[in-house]
Design a protein around this motif. Sequence first.
Motif, PDB file in Angstrom:
ATOM      1  N   GLU A 218       0.590   1.215  -1.634  1.00  0.00           N
ATOM      2  CA  GLU A 218       1.641   0.667  -2.498  1.00  0.00           C
ATOM      3  C   GLU A 218       1.039   0.080  -3.774  1.00  0.00           C
ATOM      4  O   GLU A 218       1.581   0.275  -4.873  1.00  0.00           O
ATOM      5  CB  GLU A 218       2.427  -0.403  -1.739  1.00  0.00           C
ATOM      6  CG  GLU A 218       3.541  -1.072  -2.540  1.00  0.00           C
ATOM      7  CD  GLU A 218       4.658  -0.117  -2.932  1.00  0.00           C
ATOM      8  OE1 GLU A 218       5.431  -0.446  -3.856  1.00  0.00           O
ATOM      9  OE2 GLU A 218       4.765   0.973  -2.318  1.00  0.00           O
ATOM     10  N   LEU A 219      -0.077  -0.626  -3.641  1.00  0.00           N
ATOM     11  CA  LEU A 219      -0.713  -1.212  -4.822  1.00  0.00           C
ATOM     12  C   LEU A 219      -1.234  -0.116  -5.755  1.00  0.00           C
ATOM     13  O   LEU A 219      -1.108  -0.221  -6.978  1.00  0.00           O
ATOM     14  CB  LEU A 219      -1.850  -2.138  -4.403  1.00  0.00           C
ATOM     15  CG  LEU A 219      -1.443  -3.408  -3.648  1.00  0.00           C
ATOM     16  CD1 LEU A 219      -2.679  -4.196  -3.236  1.00  0.00           C
ATOM     17  CD2 LEU A 219      -0.521  -4.273  -4.484  1.00  0.00           C
ATOM     18  N   GLN A 220      -1.809   0.924  -5.185  1.00  0.00           N
ATOM     19  CA  GLN A 220      -2.300   2.018  -6.015  1.00  0.00           C
ATOM     20  C   GLN A 220      -1.144   2.753  -6.689  1.00  0.00           C
ATOM     21  O   GLN A 220      -1.252   3.166  -7.844  1.00  0.00           O
ATOM     22  CB  GLN A 220      -3.136   2.979  -5.167  1.00  0.00           C
ATOM     23  CG  GLN A 220      -4.485   2.397  -4.744  1.00  0.00           C
ATOM     24  CD  GLN A 220      -5.319   3.365  -3.953  1.00  0.00           C
ATOM     25  OE1 GLN A 220      -4.811   4.116  -3.111  1.00  0.00           O
ATOM     26  NE2 GLN A 220      -6.627   3.360  -4.177  1.00  0.00           N
ATOM     27  N   ARG A 221      -0.039   2.919  -5.983  1.00  0.00           N
ATOM     28  CA  ARG A 221       1.123   3.581  -6.564  1.00  0.00           C
ATOM     29  C   ARG A 221       1.651   2.804  -7.758  1.00  0.00           C
ATOM     30  O   ARG A 221       2.057   3.391  -8.772  1.00  0.00           O
ATOM     31  CB  ARG A 221       2.221   3.724  -5.502  1.00  0.00           C
ATOM     32  CG  ARG A 221       3.438   4.533  -5.967  1.00  0.00           C
ATOM     33  CD  ARG A 221       4.525   4.536  -4.908  1.00  0.00           C
ATOM     34  NE  ARG A 221       5.163   3.234  -4.773  1.00  0.00           N
ATOM     35  CZ  ARG A 221       6.106   2.775  -5.598  1.00  0.00           C
ATOM     36  NH1 ARG A 221       6.508   3.507  -6.628  1.00  0.00           N
ATOM     37  NH2 ARG A 221       6.637   1.587  -5.410  1.00  0.00           N
ATOM     38  N   ARG A 222       1.612   1.461  -7.655  1.00  0.00           N
ATOM     39  CA  ARG A 222       2.126   0.618  -8.730  1.00  0.00           C
ATOM     40  C   ARG A 222       1.096   0.372  -9.832  1.00  0.00           C
ATOM     41  O   ARG A 222       1.415  -0.209 -10.864  1.00  0.00           O
ATOM     42  CB  ARG A 222       2.574  -0.737  -8.163  1.00  0.00           C
ATOM     43  CG  ARG A 222       3.856  -0.676  -7.336  1.00  0.00           C
ATOM     44  CD  ARG A 222       4.086  -1.999  -6.618  1.00  0.00           C
ATOM     45  NE  ARG A 222       5.410  -2.046  -6.005  1.00  0.00           N
ATOM     46  CZ  ARG A 222       6.402  -2.812  -6.426  1.00  0.00           C
ATOM     47  NH1 ARG A 222       6.233  -3.596  -7.473  1.00  0.00           N
ATOM     48  NH2 ARG A 222       7.568  -2.813  -5.799  1.00  0.00           N
ATOM     49  N   GLY A 223      -0.143   0.754  -9.589  1.00  0.00           N
ATOM     50  CA  GLY A 223      -1.178   0.524 -10.582  1.00  0.00           C
ATOM     51  C   GLY A 223      -1.581  -0.925 -10.715  1.00  0.00           C
ATOM     52  O   GLY A 223      -1.999  -1.368 -11.791  1.00  0.00           O
ATOM     53  N   ILE A 224      -1.461  -1.688  -9.638  1.00  0.00           N
ATOM     54  CA  ILE A 224      -1.805  -3.112  -9.650  1.00  0.00           C
ATOM     55  C   ILE A 224      -3.264  -3.283  -9.224  1.00  0.00           C
ATOM     56  O   ILE A 224      -3.655  -2.800  -8.160  1.00  0.00           O
ATOM     57  CB  ILE A 224      -0.887  -3.910  -8.710  1.00  0.00           C
ATOM     58  CG1 ILE A 224       0.569  -3.779  -9.178  1.00  0.00           C
ATOM     59  CG2 ILE A 224      -1.314  -5.374  -8.647  1.00  0.00           C
ATOM     60  CD1 ILE A 224       1.560  -4.428  -8.235  1.00  0.00           C
TER      61      ILE A 224
ATOM     62  N   HIS B 224       4.833 -11.508 -10.092  1.00  0.00           N
ATOM     63  CA  HIS B 224       4.143 -10.630 -11.041  1.00  0.00           C
ATOM     64  C   HIS B 224       2.662 -11.004 -11.188  1.00  0.00           C
ATOM     65  O   HIS B 224       2.179 -11.245 -12.301  1.00  0.00           O
ATOM     66  CB  HIS B 224       4.825 -10.682 -12.410  1.00  0.00           C
ATOM     67  CG  HIS B 224       6.264 -10.313 -12.369  1.00  0.00           C
ATOM     68  ND1 HIS B 224       6.722  -9.030 -12.148  1.00  0.00           N
ATOM     69  CD2 HIS B 224       7.388 -11.085 -12.504  1.00  0.00           C
ATOM     70  CE1 HIS B 224       8.039  -9.008 -12.152  1.00  0.00           C
ATOM     71  NE2 HIS B 224       8.476 -10.233 -12.362  1.00  0.00           N
TER      72      HIS B 224
ATOM     73  N   ILE C 200       5.065  -9.476  -5.226  1.00  0.00           N
ATOM     74  CA  ILE C 200       4.676  -8.819  -6.478  1.00  0.00           C
ATOM     75  C   ILE C 200       5.834  -8.818  -7.471  1.00  0.00           C
ATOM     76  O   ILE C 200       5.663  -9.129  -8.652  1.00  0.00           O
ATOM     77  CB  ILE C 200       4.211  -7.380  -6.184  1.00  0.00           C
ATOM     78  CG1 ILE C 200       2.915  -7.389  -5.362  1.00  0.00           C
ATOM     79  CG2 ILE C 200       4.010  -6.604  -7.493  1.00  0.00           C
ATOM     80  CD1 ILE C 200       2.516  -6.038  -4.836  1.00  0.00           C
ATOM     81  N   ASP C 201       7.023  -8.495  -6.991  1.00  0.00           N
ATOM     82  CA  ASP C 201       8.183  -8.403  -7.877  1.00  0.00           C
ATOM     83  C   ASP C 201       8.614  -9.764  -8.420  1.00  0.00           C
ATOM     84  O   ASP C 201       9.124  -9.864  -9.536  1.00  0.00           O
ATOM     85  CB  ASP C 201       9.354  -7.751  -7.141  1.00  0.00           C
ATOM     86  CG  ASP C 201       9.122  -6.267  -6.873  1.00  0.00           C
ATOM     87  OD1 ASP C 201       8.256  -5.681  -7.549  1.00  0.00           O
ATOM     88  OD2 ASP C 201       9.791  -5.703  -5.983  1.00  0.00           O
TER      89      ASP C 201
ATOM     90  N   VAL D 225       5.629  -6.738  -1.304  1.00  0.00           N
ATOM     91  CA  VAL D 225       6.328  -6.168  -2.452  1.00  0.00           C
ATOM     92  C   VAL D 225       7.197  -7.229  -3.128  1.00  0.00           C
ATOM     93  O   VAL D 225       7.255  -7.321  -4.361  1.00  0.00           O
ATOM     94  CB  VAL D 225       7.181  -4.960  -2.024  1.00  0.00           C
ATOM     95  CG1 VAL D 225       8.134  -4.537  -3.138  1.00  0.00           C
ATOM     96  CG2 VAL D 225       6.279  -3.793  -1.639  1.00  0.00           C
TER      97      VAL D 225
END
Length: 343
Positions: A146-152, A127, A123-124, A120
């Motif tokens: 987590e990736l699916q939740r963030r749409g990454i 980016h 990613i933050d 995480v």
Amino acid sequence: MENDPTIPRSGRPTIRDVSRLAGVSFKTVSRVINHQQYVSAEKRERVLAVMAEIGFQPSQAARALAGHRSHQIALICDNPNPWFVYEVQAGVRQRCERDNVRMIAQPYDRSSPALLDDIVALIDQAHPDGLVLAPPACDDRRVIDELQRRGIPFVRLLPGARIEGVPATSIDNEQAAYRMTTHLIGLGHVRIGFVVGDRSYAASSQRLAGHLRALADAGIAVDLDHIQQGSFDFASGKAAADALLDLPAPPTAIFAASDDMAAGALVAAHRRGIQVPAMLSVAGFDDAPLAEIVWPPLTTIRQPVRQLAIEAADLLLVQSDSSERRLDFQLVERESTAPPPSA
């Protein structure tokens, strides 16, 4: 343009310098930098000429500002085999270079309690435009959720079970192991030892399943003593082979689920004075460079690791509609396998 006083003489040229000197808008320069459409050939050539003249190099931050992208993708990879890690990194990097995209490699420690926090944070801070998840991260539900939740966007490399709508690249591990065990049976082997890989990797259970299916199809009863646990490394392969060779009726062939473990089996046999392949056949999986260096050279399954990584990065960069790209494996027969002594 050499004597143009408006050319910056100190400091790093900026995208706004290019815009001013080329006489075009900031957005036009951004489109040229990001290889986008809607720019005339004349303006594109003018912008490129100015960039070359003043030595402008677009930073990742400028690219992100211009196209809302970082032009970076992250590779999450962990494997006990340095060759595997290198091939994955080389493949992803090779594909990224075609699009002037940077690869960020993040080591993956599956035993770390801070694993998800580390990803995480990556990613933050960086980016990335997307991630390539190599084993075993590709099967970690915490990471995937987590990736699916963030749409990454992300692509899974050599995953276990498929996830609907998530792209992946793979080989048929189960069929590959089936092919190798069938090959050994075809040589006349009935007592075949199998060294399983690390339990946290989906490939381990897939290869074991292929081995067991081949035995069943040949009408050979499964002897649980002939199945030993390994960890994809040399030491575990040697330990597993020692356990197999200590049996009252040891196997006449050992199929290890990685070349490193197969190399350990070769050493275990050599130390006992067991000739390979005259007295014992040994087979591996991967076709790493090690397979041709050991003696005798290993019969093994070749999986195209670098090409799998190239395809994974390509799926991410082109955002293809294809959900999976499955590549072929190959059985490579060398001098480490032969008919059993009694055949």
